[in-house]
Design a protein around this motif. Structure first.
Motif, PDB file in Angstrom:
ATOM      1  N   MET A 444      -5.289 -10.903  -9.017  1.00 29.93           N
ATOM      2  CA  MET A 444      -6.087  -9.781  -8.559  1.00 29.93           C
ATOM      3  C   MET A 444      -5.181  -8.657  -8.064  1.00 29.93           C
ATOM      4  O   MET A 444      -4.040  -8.890  -7.651  1.00 29.93           O
ATOM      5  CB  MET A 444      -7.048 -10.197  -7.440  1.00 29.93           C
ATOM      6  CG  MET A 444      -8.105 -11.203  -7.845  1.00 29.93           C
ATOM      7  SD  MET A 444      -9.274 -11.562  -6.509  1.00 29.93           S
ATOM      8  CE  MET A 444      -8.172 -12.364  -5.328  1.00 29.93           C
ATOM      9  N   ILE A 445      -5.728  -7.446  -8.105  1.00 29.73           N
ATOM     10  CA  ILE A 445      -5.089  -6.275  -7.518  1.00 29.73           C
ATOM     11  C   ILE A 445      -6.033  -5.755  -6.450  1.00 29.73           C
ATOM     12  O   ILE A 445      -7.157  -5.342  -6.743  1.00 29.73           O
ATOM     13  CB  ILE A 445      -4.807  -5.194  -8.584  1.00 29.73           C
ATOM     14  CG1 ILE A 445      -3.849  -5.749  -9.640  1.00 29.73           C
ATOM     15  CG2 ILE A 445      -4.230  -3.944  -7.943  1.00 29.73           C
ATOM     16  CD1 ILE A 445      -3.529  -4.764 -10.741  1.00 29.73           C
ATOM     17  N   VAL A 446      -5.591  -5.781  -5.209  1.00 30.14           N
ATOM     18  CA  VAL A 446      -6.426  -5.450  -4.058  1.00 30.14           C
ATOM     19  C   VAL A 446      -5.847  -4.230  -3.354  1.00 30.14           C
ATOM     20  O   VAL A 446      -4.674  -3.863  -3.560  1.00 30.14           O
ATOM     21  CB  VAL A 446      -6.508  -6.647  -3.091  1.00 30.14           C
ATOM     22  CG1 VAL A 446      -7.143  -7.847  -3.784  1.00 30.14           C
ATOM     23  CG2 VAL A 446      -5.133  -7.026  -2.563  1.00 30.14           C
ATOM     24  N   PRO A 447      -6.622  -3.574  -2.498  1.00 29.49           N
ATOM     25  CA  PRO A 447      -6.099  -2.419  -1.754  1.00 29.49           C
ATOM     26  C   PRO A 447      -4.999  -2.837  -0.791  1.00 29.49           C
ATOM     27  O   PRO A 447      -5.058  -3.914  -0.187  1.00 29.49           O
ATOM     28  CB  PRO A 447      -7.338  -1.889  -1.010  1.00 29.49           C
ATOM     29  CG  PRO A 447      -8.511  -2.429  -1.763  1.00 29.49           C
ATOM     30  CD  PRO A 447      -8.066  -3.752  -2.298  1.00 29.49           C
ATOM     31  N   PRO A 448      -3.992  -2.009  -0.611  1.00 27.06           N
ATOM     32  CA  PRO A 448      -2.924  -2.336   0.350  1.00 27.06           C
ATOM     33  C   PRO A 448      -3.418  -2.183   1.779  1.00 27.06           C
ATOM     34  O   PRO A 448      -4.321  -1.384   2.055  1.00 27.06           O
ATOM     35  CB  PRO A 448      -1.834  -1.304   0.009  1.00 27.06           C
ATOM     36  CG  PRO A 448      -2.581  -0.155  -0.577  1.00 27.06           C
ATOM     37  CD  PRO A 448      -3.746  -0.734  -1.314  1.00 27.06           C
ATOM     38  N   PRO A 449      -2.831  -2.932   2.704  1.00 26.50           N
ATOM     39  CA  PRO A 449      -3.281  -2.811   4.110  1.00 26.50           C
ATOM     40  C   PRO A 449      -2.907  -1.480   4.736  1.00 26.50           C
ATOM     41  O   PRO A 449      -3.586  -1.022   5.664  1.00 26.50           O
ATOM     42  CB  PRO A 449      -2.571  -3.985   4.800  1.00 26.50           C
ATOM     43  CG  PRO A 449      -1.390  -4.295   3.926  1.00 26.50           C
ATOM     44  CD  PRO A 449      -1.809  -3.976   2.533  1.00 26.50           C
ATOM     45  N   GLU A 450      -1.843  -0.839   4.275  1.00 30.56           N
ATOM     46  CA  GLU A 450      -1.394   0.439   4.813  1.00 30.56           C
ATOM     47  C   GLU A 450      -1.297   1.461   3.687  1.00 30.56           C
ATOM     48  O   GLU A 450      -1.046   1.108   2.534  1.00 30.56           O
ATOM     49  CB  GLU A 450      -0.021   0.291   5.499  1.00 30.56           C
ATOM     50  CG  GLU A 450      -0.017  -0.668   6.685  1.00 30.56           C
ATOM     51  CD  GLU A 450      -0.844  -0.143   7.848  1.00 30.56           C
ATOM     52  OE1 GLU A 450      -1.009   1.093   7.922  1.00 30.56           O
ATOM     53  OE2 GLU A 450      -1.311  -0.947   8.673  1.00 30.56           O
ATOM     54  N   PRO A 451      -1.482   2.749   3.997  1.00 30.89           N
ATOM     55  CA  PRO A 451      -1.353   3.786   2.956  1.00 30.89           C
ATOM     56  C   PRO A 451       0.058   3.828   2.384  1.00 30.89           C
ATOM     57  O   PRO A 451       1.048   3.566   3.079  1.00 30.89           O
ATOM     58  CB  PRO A 451      -1.708   5.074   3.691  1.00 30.89           C
ATOM     59  CG  PRO A 451      -2.508   4.642   4.879  1.00 30.89           C
ATOM     60  CD  PRO A 451      -1.959   3.306   5.276  1.00 30.89           C
ATOM     61  N   PHE A 452       0.139   4.135   1.110  1.00 26.66           N
ATOM     62  CA  PHE A 452       1.420   4.248   0.417  1.00 26.66           C
ATOM     63  C   PHE A 452       1.851   5.712   0.412  1.00 26.66           C
ATOM     64  O   PHE A 452       1.070   6.597   0.034  1.00 26.66           O
ATOM     65  CB  PHE A 452       1.289   3.737  -1.022  1.00 26.66           C
ATOM     66  CG  PHE A 452       2.555   3.777  -1.801  1.00 26.66           C
ATOM     67  CD1 PHE A 452       3.551   2.838  -1.602  1.00 26.66           C
ATOM     68  CD2 PHE A 452       2.778   4.770  -2.750  1.00 26.66           C
ATOM     69  CE1 PHE A 452       4.731   2.873  -2.321  1.00 26.66           C
ATOM     70  CE2 PHE A 452       3.943   4.817  -3.476  1.00 26.66           C
ATOM     71  CZ  PHE A 452       4.933   3.870  -3.255  1.00 26.66           C
ATOM     72  N   THR A 453       3.078   5.980   0.847  1.00 27.16           N
ATOM     73  CA  THR A 453       3.584   7.342   0.976  1.00 27.16           C
ATOM     74  C   THR A 453       4.429   7.709  -0.237  1.00 27.16           C
ATOM     75  O   THR A 453       5.282   6.929  -0.674  1.00 27.16           O
ATOM     76  CB  THR A 453       4.430   7.489   2.252  1.00 27.16           C
ATOM     77  OG1 THR A 453       3.642   7.080   3.375  1.00 27.16           O
ATOM     78  CG2 THR A 453       4.859   8.922   2.457  1.00 27.16           C
ATOM     79  N   THR A 454       4.178   8.886  -0.758  1.00 23.96           N
ATOM     80  CA  THR A 454       4.916   9.349  -1.932  1.00 23.96           C
ATOM     81  C   THR A 454       6.305   9.880  -1.576  1.00 23.96           C
ATOM     82  O   THR A 454       7.191   9.910  -2.432  1.00 23.96           O
ATOM     83  CB  THR A 454       4.128  10.443  -2.639  1.00 23.96           C
ATOM     84  OG1 THR A 454       3.932  11.545  -1.740  1.00 23.96           O
ATOM     85  CG2 THR A 454       2.765   9.923  -3.079  1.00 23.96           C
ATOM     86  N   GLY A 455       6.497  10.332  -0.339  1.00 23.79           N
ATOM     87  CA  GLY A 455       7.782  10.914   0.044  1.00 23.79           C
ATOM     88  C   GLY A 455       7.850  12.391  -0.342  1.00 23.79           C
ATOM     89  O   GLY A 455       6.993  12.915  -1.076  1.00 23.79           O
ATOM     90  N   CYS A 456       8.871  13.048   0.151  1.00 22.60           N
ATOM     91  CA  CYS A 456       9.039  14.477  -0.140  1.00 22.60           C
ATOM     92  C   CYS A 456       9.606  14.680  -1.547  1.00 22.60           C
ATOM     93  O   CYS A 456      10.507  13.963  -1.977  1.00 22.60           O
ATOM     94  CB  CYS A 456       9.990  15.105   0.883  1.00 22.60           C
ATOM     95  SG  CYS A 456       9.323  15.212   2.547  1.00 22.60           S
TER      96      CYS A 456
END
Length: 485
Positions: A444-456
């Motif tokens: 399965m692919i589930v939502p991550p517990p924390e937001p994913f940051t793209t960076g600058c």
């Protein structure tokens, strides 16, 4: 031919021992009138209704009665019986039966009876076939014919299920169970209209789920910068008035212009920058992905148990649908929403839905379940296409568009409107970003517990952005050929 043992000659000239066989009387053949066709009505089928404890209409059932005025004989006879009513209590548990003894008043012997009525079904919904070979007591097996249409033969899958027969896809009579709502070509329930809001398997997305630089930028940082600029303008103005030196004020103004330009740039091009970031992010192979690893998977979409249907174009078997109505506000036009400014397009109505679906990985060929339904956090980046454009040069509304507006209680007065619709249908190619979870050999692919940051992205002057939940990326599905699945 002299011999101590009696012998006789057959018709073909062969001599055999024993006395010649005495000629037997020809047994009478008895029959009854065939009953009318029941049409498959379970209340008229008698025996089938008794199997599932369904009351039987006794007033309309008929049964061939006893044969009267027949001579009493001892021998064997063959007859046919036709029933369309209740049978003997234990008849439903037997595929066929034969009688030995008195059949009617004055008749005895062994009988081989051929029945024609609605009888019990086996586990595949087929009528029980007559068995071959000897049976107990030397009874001759009988053949059974059923009246009325039979349910379709279901393939044997080997799946073990629990619960009574009423909990399956067939009802008590063996026919497909009726469900509320339309069914698609594969028998799964299609969800659209007002039933979407009441279905727990469907995630309803709002405007907060779409990307917005204003909502994405941290509020404490924003208010701190505003406070610093206010203090800088006050200090620069005080120094300019006191010592006639405008250097501090010029520096503050230049910094303010740079920051304002940076914010404006990210507001206009932030979404496109994130789409480019998703496209550049490397695809992972599900075969080697570890449990809990954040990955990007690209593959072909397959619908789950609850496919969607787009609201305007009625595109079937979708896993994501989005429909947005925009209005242009002129000088005297009405506002589409409270924050709608003049000479701009404003959003008047929007609806987006997503459900669980499967994705087949291009890298490894494995299929994973993407958990985007049941209220999961999802950030969609799905392109929409214009399906209706009402402008001053073309103000005639189509019947489909008028129907769509009426279903949502929206007015269709003299306004400049534009309807956009986007969807992900079965067979489309999508990219999914989420966390891998393995549970009892289920990928399965589930939502991550924390937001994913793209960076600058310094080369593009793009500030960091946060991607919350599962990220869906798909181009305009109406312009891309789908892969048959």
């Amino acid at each position: 031919m002299g011999s101590r043992f009696p012998s006789h000659q057959l018709s073909n000239g062969l001599y055999v021992s024993g006395r010649p066989e005495q000629p037997k009387e020809r047994t009478p053949t008895m029959s009854s009138t065939a009953m009318p066709y029941t049409g498959g009505d379970i209340k008229k089928s008698g025996e089938l209704g008794k199997m599932f404890d369904i009351p039987v209409d006794g007033s309309k059932s008929r049964k061939s009665g006893p044969i009267s005025n027949a001579p009493s004989r001892t021998g064997s006879f063959t007859g046919t019986a036709s029933h369309s009513g209740p049978m003997m209590p234990n008849a439903a548990a037997r595929a066929s039966y034969s009688t030995s003894g008195p059949v009617s008043s004055g008749i005895s012997g062994s009988a081989s009876v051929k029945k024609s009525n609605s009888g019990p079904l086996n586990k595949h919904g087929e009528p029980l076939k007559k068995s071959s070979g000897p049976q107990s007591g030397g009874v001759t097996p009988s053949a059974r014919q059923h009246s009325g249409p039979m349910p379709p033969v279901l393939p044997a899958t080997g799946l073990i299920t629990s619960g009574p027969i009423s909990s399956g896809p067939l009802n008590a009579s063996g026919a497909p169970r009726k469900v509320s709502g339309p069914l698609d070509s594969k028998g799964s329930l299609k969800v659209h209209g007002s039933s979407v809001a009441n279905n727990q398997a469907v995630t309803t997305l709002s405007q907060d789920d779409d990307y917005s630089f204003k909502r994405n930028f941290p509020r404490p940082v924003l208010w701190s910068m505003i406070l610093l600029f206010v203090m800088g303008f006050i200090a620069g103005g005080f120094i300019l008035g006191a010592v006639r030196n405008a250097i501090l004020l010029i520096v503050v103004v230049v910094l303010f212009v740079v920051v304002a330009a940076l914010f404006t740039w990210n507001t206009c091009w932030g979404r496109k920058a994130i789409i480019d970031f998703i496209a550049r992010y490397p695809d992972a192979e599900l075969r080697t992905a570890k449990d809990g690893q954040y990955v990007k998977v690209s593959g072909v979409v397959t619908c789950g148990n609850v496919p969607l249907e787009s609201s305007f174009q009625r595109v079937p078997r979708c896993v994501y649908t989005s429909t947005s109505l925009y209005e242009y506000r002129g000088w005297e036009s009405k506002a589409a929403n409270p924050t709608h400014r003049r000479f701009t397009w404003g959003l008047r109505s929007s609806e987006s839905h997503v459900v669980d679906f499967y994705i087949s990985d291009f890298q490894s060929g494995l299929r994973a379940l993407v958990k985007t339904g049941y209220g999961a956090r999802v950030t969609p980046y799905v392109e929409e296409s214009v399906v209706v454009d009402v402008n001053p040069l073309n103000k005639e509304l189509s019947s489909d568009f008028i129907r769509w507006l009426a279903e949502r209680n929206l007015s269709s007065d003299d306004r400049v409107m534009r309807l956009k619709e986007g969807y992900i249908k079965e067979g489309s190619t999508v990219s999914v970003m989420g966390v891998v979870q393995r549970n009892d050999n289920v990928l399965m692919i589930v939502p991550p517990p924390e937001p994913f940051t793209t960076g600058c992205q310094w080369t593009k002057c793009i500030l960091p952005a946060s991607l919350e939940g599962i990220v869906l990326r798909c181009e305009d599905a109406s312009k891309v050929d789908v892969i048959p699945v």
